[in-house]
Design an enzyme around this catalytic site. Structure first.
Site, PDB file in Angstrom:
ATOM      1  N   ARG A  29      53.971  51.307  44.159  1.00 17.10           N
ATOM      2  CA  ARG A  29      52.603  51.789  43.926  1.00 17.10           C
ATOM      3  C   ARG A  29      52.539  53.312  43.824  1.00 17.10           C
ATOM      4  NH1 ARG A  29      49.312  48.009  48.189  1.00 17.10           N
ATOM      5  NH2 ARG A  29      49.724  45.995  47.216  1.00 17.10           N
ATOM      6  N   ARG A  33      46.216  55.295  43.536  1.00 19.98           N
ATOM      7  CA  ARG A  33      45.005  55.887  44.109  1.00 19.98           C
ATOM      8  C   ARG A  33      45.230  57.110  44.978  1.00 19.98           C
ATOM      9  NH1 ARG A  33      42.582  51.070  47.341  1.00 19.98           N
ATOM     10  NH2 ARG A  33      44.773  51.022  48.002  1.00 19.98           N
ATOM     11  N   ARG A  42      40.623  57.399  36.391  1.00 21.26           N
ATOM     12  CA  ARG A  42      39.890  56.152  36.638  1.00 21.26           C
ATOM     13  C   ARG A  42      38.384  56.398  36.595  1.00 21.26           C
ATOM     14  NH1 ARG A  42      41.073  51.172  40.792  1.00 21.26           N
ATOM     15  NH2 ARG A  42      39.101  50.105  40.460  1.00 21.26           N
ATOM     16  N   ASP A  79      49.550  44.883  36.725  1.00 25.15           N
ATOM     17  CA  ASP A  79      49.230  44.048  37.880  1.00 25.15           C
ATOM     18  C   ASP A  79      49.913  42.696  37.719  1.00 25.15           C
ATOM     19  OD1 ASP A  79      47.253  43.992  40.334  1.00 25.15           O
ATOM     20  OD2 ASP A  79      47.137  42.014  39.410  1.00 25.15           O
ATOM     21  N   TYR A 153      47.436  32.901  44.148  1.00 27.88           N
ATOM     22  CA  TYR A 153      46.180  33.409  43.599  1.00 27.88           C
ATOM     23  C   TYR A 153      45.563  32.415  42.624  1.00 27.88           C
ATOM     24  CZ  TYR A 153      47.239  38.049  45.513  1.00 27.88           C
ATOM     25  OH  TYR A 153      47.504  39.107  46.361  1.00 27.88           O
TER      26      TYR A 153
END
Length: 344
Positions: A29, A33, A42, A79, A153
């Protein structure tokens, strides 16, 4: 110690079985963020999925940590749930709650979905754009979720703490659940193969929820599908390393390493690296496994944790990484400290 080769990309050399000192480093990652440049883009472009499917934006995000830190590896910004999206489920990201998939496969059969493979085309476009701009010494990593984790998921429609709905389905109706896993093996092999054709140098399989399974179920739903996936990728692309990351596998790691055929194995932060070095197959490259919270702590605790991990692998090929993804509140200065400590 393996002889140095002509390979100028340190990370790729280690994934192929060489030892490099200092070890190459990238962070799971790393594109995301905690970086102000990511947050700015973003805010300008919109939500996560919009960024992932915009090839130009996703390429820029992939390259941001390479420009800032000079990591040895760049990992594709995407993703793991783009695969179920391409298989026909609706995918959305709810603010503060994470991803949602519908219809859930606990209520609907897999064959009720209508596949939309073109949804993956922007991902391949991202790879081509990054490949054109990536520094020559940087290894480009593609990835996908492993079948078990993606299936959790697809069945439940969202992440869950214990994957209880999916585990119940696997026990009660192994034939129906096996069909989901088989479809994911097919789709993932094709997806990763196309990533390689578009320009990635190596791929990682994220099995983020493998730790929730009992040993026999782990063998059936983690190891067996991974064996098939790795076999297909090696047949199509024999020179491309495959990293397996079965988070939470713990004592099942040696069996995973022996049986799946992966070229390198990622260790999460709960694994004792000294134990891993003693119990994993000789010469198998390992990746990891700094606690992301140690990176947030910084200072002397961070230096000590880095030194302990490096000292645990005196002869084994090693890629320095976190034991899981970098966290939102990670200070930039601590990433710089990590790199300075490793490279000095």
């Amino acid at each position: 110690m393996a002889a140095q080769s002509a390979e100028t990309r340190p990370l790729l050399a280690v994934l192929r079985g060489e030892r490099r000192d200092p070890p190459p480093v990238w962070l799971m990652r790393q594109a995301g963020r905690y970086l102000p440049e990511y947050r700015a883009l973003r805010a300008q472009k919109g939500g996560f999925l919009e960024l992932a499917y915009d090839s130009e934006s996703a390429a820029e995000i992939t390259l941001q940590p390479i420009r800032r830190f000079g990591f040895d590896g760049a990992i594709l910004f995407s993703d793991i749930l783009v695969i179920p999206h391409a298989l026909g489920q609706d995918l959305r990201f709810e603010a503060g709650e994470g991803p949602r998939l519908s219809p859930t496969l606990v209520d609907h059969a897999l064959d009720s979905l209508v596949a939309v493979p073109g949804r993956l085309d922007p991902i391949y476009g991202t790879i081509r754009k990054v490949r054109e701009r990536l520094p020559a010494q940087t290894t480009f990593l593609g990835f996908a979720g492993s079948p078990w984790t993606v299936a959790t998921y697809m069945v439940a429609g969202q992440g869950s703490k214990e994957q209880a709905e999916t585990r119940r389905m696997a026990y009660r109706d192994p034939q129906a659940f096996g069909a989901i896993i088989a479809a994911l093996v097919d789709a993932t092999a094709d997806y990763l193969s196309k990533q390689i054709e578009a320009g990635v140098d190596a791929v990682q399989l994220f099995d983020s929820w493998s730790g929730s399974l009992a040993p026999r179920e782990f063998e059936r739903w983690v190891i067996a599908p991974t064996v098939e996936l790795v076999k297909r990728l090696h047949a199509r692309h024999p020179q491309v390393p495959v990293i397996g990351f079965p988070k939470g596998a713990g004592g099942k790691l040696p069996a995973y390493a022996r049986e799946t055929g992966v070229d390198a194995i990622g260790l999460d932060e709960t694994v004792d690296p000294v134990w891993a070095d003693a119990n994993l197959p000789d010469g198998l490259p390992v990746q990891g496994n700094l606690d992301p919270l140690a990176l947030i702590a910084g200072g002397a605790p961070l230096d000590a944790a880095i030194d302990a991990i490096r000292g645990a692998f005196p002869a084994r090929p090693h890629v320095f990484n976190l034991g899981h993804g970098i966290l939102l509140d990670t200070p930039i200065a601590h990433v710089e400290q990590l790199l300075a400590r490793i490279r000095s």
